[in-house]
Every structure is written in C-alpha cells, then in structure tokens.
Write a protein that holds these residues in place. Sequence first.
Motif, PDB file in Angstrom:
ATOM      1  N   GLY A  74       0.775  -1.231   0.000  1.00 20.83           N
ATOM      2  CA  GLY A  74       0.000   0.000   0.000  1.00 20.83           C
ATOM      3  C   GLY A  74       0.803   1.276   0.000  1.00 20.83           C
ATOM      4  N   PHE A  75       2.023   1.264  -0.525  1.00 24.92           N
ATOM      5  CA  PHE A  75       2.815   2.492  -0.618  1.00 24.92           C
ATOM      6  C   PHE A  75       2.136   3.486  -1.553  1.00 24.92           C
TER       7      PHE A  75
ATOM      8  N   GLN B  19      18.918  11.006 -12.907  1.00 25.18           N
ATOM      9  CA  GLN B  19      17.477  11.052 -13.098  1.00 25.18           C
ATOM     10  C   GLN B  19      16.748  10.430 -11.906  1.00 25.18           C
ATOM     11  N   ARG B  20      15.562  10.973 -11.642  1.00 26.21           N
ATOM     12  CA  ARG B  20      14.664  10.382 -10.646  1.00 26.21           C
ATOM     13  C   ARG B  20      13.344  10.057 -11.323  1.00 26.21           C
ATOM     14  N   PHE B  21      12.916   8.800 -11.196  1.00 22.04           N
ATOM     15  CA  PHE B  21      11.638   8.348 -11.741  1.00 22.04           C
ATOM     16  C   PHE B  21      10.672   8.078 -10.603  1.00 22.04           C
ATOM     17  N   VAL B  22       9.401   8.330 -10.866  1.00 21.20           N
ATOM     18  CA  VAL B  22       8.365   8.173  -9.836  1.00 21.20           C
ATOM     19  C   VAL B  22       7.210   7.366 -10.408  1.00 21.20           C
ATOM     20  N   ARG B  23       6.709   6.461  -9.611  1.00 25.16           N
ATOM     21  CA  ARG B  23       5.500   5.695  -9.951  1.00 25.16           C
ATOM     22  C   ARG B  23       4.475   5.905  -8.849  1.00 25.16           C
ATOM     23  N   PRO B  24       3.335   6.534  -9.140  1.00 21.43           N
ATOM     24  CA  PRO B  24       2.319   6.728  -8.108  1.00 21.43           C
ATOM     25  C   PRO B  24       1.609   5.413  -7.783  1.00 21.43           C
ATOM     26  N   ARG B  25       0.914   5.421  -6.674  1.00 16.29           N
ATOM     27  CA  ARG B  25       0.166   4.223  -6.279  1.00 16.29           C
ATOM     28  C   ARG B  25      -0.841   3.862  -7.361  1.00 16.29           C
TER      29      ARG B  25
END
Length: 290
Positions: A240-241, A282-288
């Motif tokens: 659940g992050f 680089q920074r990559f982000v994945r939302p819930r």
Amino acid sequence: MSDGIAGTDLGPSAVHALIEIEANPGITARDLGELLRLEKSSVSRMLRKLVASADVEEHENDEDGRAKRLRLSAAGRERTASIHAYADRQVRDALGRLPPGRDRMVRDGLRLYADALGGTTGDTQPSPVEIVADYRPGIVARITGMHVLYYARAMEFGQRFESVVAAGLADFCGRLENPGNGIWSAVQDGEIVGSIAIDGEDLGGDIAHLRWFIIDECVRGGGLGRRLLSTALDFVDAQGFEETRLWTVAGLPAARHLYETHGFALAEEWVGDQWGKPQQEQRFVRPRQK
C-alpha cells in the motif's frame, strides 16, 4: 602440436591415447585408432613407445589372438592422473581470471559447441531462472559485483560507486525483517544472475525506494527484467505504498523503457558528479496504482 603437453614429454596423440585407454580398459589397438582417428601404422608406433616406457601393458585377447588388449600400468595410471590434474589446474586458473558470471558463458558456449560437433541442432535450452525472495548467502558480494562490472563498462564508475553499493546493500540486508522491505534474487543453477529490492524505510513518508535492480549479461534479453520488476512492484502495491521512486542515470534506454512501461515517469533530471565524473542523473516516480 608441441612435443610435450599437459606437463609431460608426450605428444598430443600419446596423451589422448592414455586418456582413452584409461576410460576403456581392454581396448584394442584397432578401436583405439578409430577413437584417435589415426592410421594403423601411427597407432602401432605410438603404442610401441608407450609399452616401452611402461605406461601401457598388452594383454592376451581371448576373442582374437592377433589383437592385444591394452591397459594402463601402475606407472601409466599415475601419469594419466597427473595429466588430469594439470588440465584441471589450467581450467581453474583460466576461469578464475574471468569476471564473475563469465564462467557460465564459457560453460554454456562449450555445451552448445559440443552439441553442434556431435551433429545435434545446438538448441540446448538454458536452465530455468527462479525468482527467490529474501537473503541468500553471498547476495551482497554477488549483487555488488554485477553492479560494479556493468557500470564500470557502461559509465566508467569506479571505487566510490562500488563502496557505496556494498555498504548500502549490507546495511539493507540487516533490515530485511522490517515490514515494507524486500529483496529478490534471480537464481539459475544455484547462482544469482539478477536482483531487485524495495526499501520501504529510507525515504519515509510512505514512499518505496526501488534499489539494486540488475541483470547479469548472460541472461539478458529473455524477459527476466520484467519478471523481477513486476515481482517488486506487486510487493509495493500489496504493502500500500503511495509512491515508488528510483534513481538512475541517463543513457540506459532499455532500462528507461522498462520503467516507463511499468508506470514510472521521469520526475527530475540534473547533472551530478557523485560517482567521479559528471553524469545526467534522473529520478523516476511511480504513483500508487488504483
């Protein structure tokens, strides 16, 4: 084709003959010649020398009195054992100079080559790769080694990168019992050939950190990266992050494509020199995932 090989004063055919006689005690000269692919006269001359040196003994043949049975003498068995020991040392020394994991490439290549020489199609399938969770003996050294070798070639990273990877991974393995932390190894024939980890603690704020994602070059191209990444992200979603982040460098298009197809998007980019030379980080982000 030197006069002495395998630590002996014998030629290649004589060394081969000792090995075949050891493997086939009681073999006849005719059958030995077929194995060695030598003419009858050449086999006869070679055997006379081996009998004279007391390495080979000739015994009566109950089935055919004209054909002698060949066996190694005690001295011949000792000499053949030294030949095997010499060969074993050569192989161990050569494989020991290869980077970790490259010995597998040699083994698999020789297996395919031997199949082809034997007239088969050469389509021997590699052993399956299993994804295994949690700590395994040697995991810190193996994952560090894969990272160092890959990024040294791809990005010229050096000692600082190796030290940071090893120290961070060792610390993380001491926290694996904490909820939200997980590590997975891709294992083939008992050896780690890939890895990925989720650190659920170091970023805080209900954010998962994807770390130590690496695939050995001997198993790349078969979808293993997708399997590992999917396994780690399934864990993230089950925990659940709210968000998953990863840091990497530009210039790795295959990795970027894999991230983006799994819901990551580039969130930030800058020039940094933490690994000894300027790099586009680089920074990559994945939302819930809903």
